[in-house]
Design an enzyme around this catalytic site. Structure first.
Site, short mmCIF file in Angstrom:
data_model
loop_
_atom_site.label_atom_id
_atom_site.label_comp_id
_atom_site.label_asym_id
_atom_site.label_seq_id
_atom_site.Cartn_x
_atom_site.Cartn_y
_atom_site.Cartn_z
N LYS A 171 -9.33 11.26 -2.78
CA LYS A 171 -7.98 10.71 -2.61
C LYS A 171 -8.01 9.19 -2.82
O LYS A 171 -9.10 8.60 -2.89
CB LYS A 171 -7.48 11.04 -1.20
CG LYS A 171 -8.38 10.49 -0.10
CD LYS A 171 -8.18 11.20 1.23
CE LYS A 171 -9.04 10.55 2.30
NZ LYS A 171 -9.04 11.31 3.54
N TYR A 224 -5.40 -23.64 -0.40
CA TYR A 224 -4.19 -23.61 0.43
C TYR A 224 -4.48 -24.04 1.86
O TYR A 224 -5.47 -23.63 2.46
CB TYR A 224 -3.62 -22.19 0.47
CG TYR A 224 -2.78 -21.84 -0.73
CD1 TYR A 224 -1.68 -22.61 -1.09
CD2 TYR A 224 -3.08 -20.71 -1.48
CE1 TYR A 224 -0.90 -22.26 -2.20
CE2 TYR A 224 -2.31 -20.35 -2.58
CZ TYR A 224 -1.21 -21.14 -2.93
OH TYR A 224 -0.46 -20.80 -4.01
C1 LIG Z 1 -10.32 11.43 3.99
C2 LIG Z 1 -10.74 12.73 4.56
C3 LIG Z 1 -12.08 13.14 4.52
C4 LIG Z 1 -13.20 12.21 4.10
O1 LIG Z 1 -13.47 11.35 5.18
P1 LIG Z 1 -14.63 10.23 5.13
O2 LIG Z 1 -14.60 9.64 6.48
O3 LIG Z 1 -14.23 9.27 4.06
O4 LIG Z 1 -15.90 10.93 4.81
C5 LIG Z 1 -12.37 14.41 4.94
N1 LIG Z 1 -11.40 15.23 5.41
C6 LIG Z 1 -10.11 14.86 5.50
C7 LIG Z 1 -9.11 15.81 6.03
C8 LIG Z 1 -9.74 13.59 5.10
O5 LIG Z 1 -8.46 13.21 5.21
#
Ligand SMILES: *Cc1c(COP(=O)(O)O)cnc(C)c1O
Length: 348
Positions: free
Chosen positions: A38, A248
């Site tokens: 994702k 800045y």
């Molecule tokens: C994002 C996510 C993961 C992966 O988690 P990490 O901490 O990045 O390993 C796994 N399961 C779900 C449901 C998630 O939303």
């Protein structure tokens, strides 16, 4: 764009990505090892990440929504599965029903929608104590999911990166659900959960951050390789006189004459202001401290020690995730997912 290259780039270590996946898979024992891709593969580029992981045998991928899934659908061949973690809204239904991806149904409303449309195979998320997404584990989950064709029943750990009884509680709740709710597979562990031991792996794990070089628990630090190496090009070198200020709000005043390089990188690229006066870049074995505030598109580093750094040179941005998180006050997740669209992404 063939001849055009950006003044900032991410060097992405494909071998390290695959080594991290193989290590996480081994830790999960007999369980399949999937990949959370994702947020554009945590900023690396979801298509490139998925392609690489497919080559080494990863078959289960996770995105958040249907727009992310649409980009990856061409890669979903026989035996490959792509799940959409946020399930289906009414607005998603046309796309979802025609898609090779499947939803992870999280609410009673989503289940009703999917059933009414005769949507076919799906995943289901049960909340076992995080109070984020999923059916409440204390409800009558098996009645709620009756007649669904569940490929994978999921839950998600809230605090697997800490030592807390909550992980064990969630493990027990999920184990109980497994004996009550029929699904082809069961999945609980993210990266940190995998590190808690094989009991957490069930049939499939869902690592994200550790694939990309994040260290989910201190004790596994030596096993995870850095994947993302940002680099930025010098736009201007300049002499700063003693008493002058830099950037800045004039937060840095030169105690003595110094030389700085102004580089093509700023908070709009995800190099946030937490690095102001605290971050560093590297050339060879020389560390160059960030001086003054990070601007939207520019950052200054002290190059007094390197007389030959000049316009057009490339500096490596120190971005080992554990150290960069400590320096910037950002999480390892924020450090990766914030990396912007202006970087060229170059795999090696
Ligand atoms: C994002 C996510 C993961 C992966 O988690 P990490 O901490 O990045 O390993 C796994 N399961 C779900 C449901 C998630 O939303």
């Amino acid at each position: 764009m063939a001849d055009f290259s950006a003044p900032l780039r991410l060097r992405l270590d494909g071998d390290a990505l695959l080594a991290n996946w193989r290590w996480l898979k081994r830790l999960g024992g007999a369980a399949a090892c999937g990949a959370a891709i994702k947020a554009n593969g945590y900023g690396l580029g979801s298509t490139a990440v998925m392609r690489r992981l497919l080559e080494v045998g990863c078959r289960d991928f996770f995105v958040s929504n249907w727009a992310e899934a649409a980009v990856l659908e061409p890669l979903v061949g026989e035996g490959v599965s792509l799940s959409v973690l946020h399930g289906v809204r009414e607005e998603d239904m046309t796309v979802a029903l025609a898609s090779r991806a499947r939803p992870v149904l999280c609410t009673e409303g989503q289940i009703a929608r999917w059933r009414a449309a005769d949507g076919g195979p799906c995943d289901v998320m049960v909340d076992t104590g995080m109070n984020r997404l999923g059916l409440d584990w204390r409800g009558d989950v098996s009645a709620l999911v009756a007649r669904l064709d569940i490929v994978t029943l999921h839950s998600h750990l809230a605090s697997a990166d800490e030592d807390t009884p909550l992980s064990q509680d969630q493990l027990e709740r999920f184990s109980a659900l497994r004996s009550q709710v029929r699904a082809a597979r069961y999945s609980l562990a993210n990266s940190a959960g995998i590190c808690l031991g094989a009991a957490y792996a069930f049939d499939m794990t869902r690592p994200g951050i550790a694939l990309y070089g994040g260290v989910p628990r201190e004790e596994v630090a030596g096993h995870i390789r850095q994947v993302v190496f940002p680099e930025a090009q010098v736009l201007q070198r300049r002499r700063v006189r003693a008493g002058d200020t830099i950037g800045y709000n004039a937060t840095h005043r030169a105690a003595a004459e110094m030389e700085i390089a102004v580089v093509n990188l700023g908070y709009a690229d995800g190099y946030l202001r937490g690095f102001s006066g605290r971050g560093s870049m590297t050339v060879g074995d020389k560390s160059l401290p960030v001086v003054g505030r990070v601007s939207m598109d520019l950052t200054a580093v002290d190059v007094s020690a390197l007389s030959d750094i000049t316009e057009g040179d490339w500096l490596g941005v120190d971005y080992a995730l554990v150290e960069a998180a400590a320096v910037s006050g950002l999480s390892q997740y924020e450090l990766l997912t914030g990396l912007g669209a202006r970087f060229d992404r170059i795999w090696r």
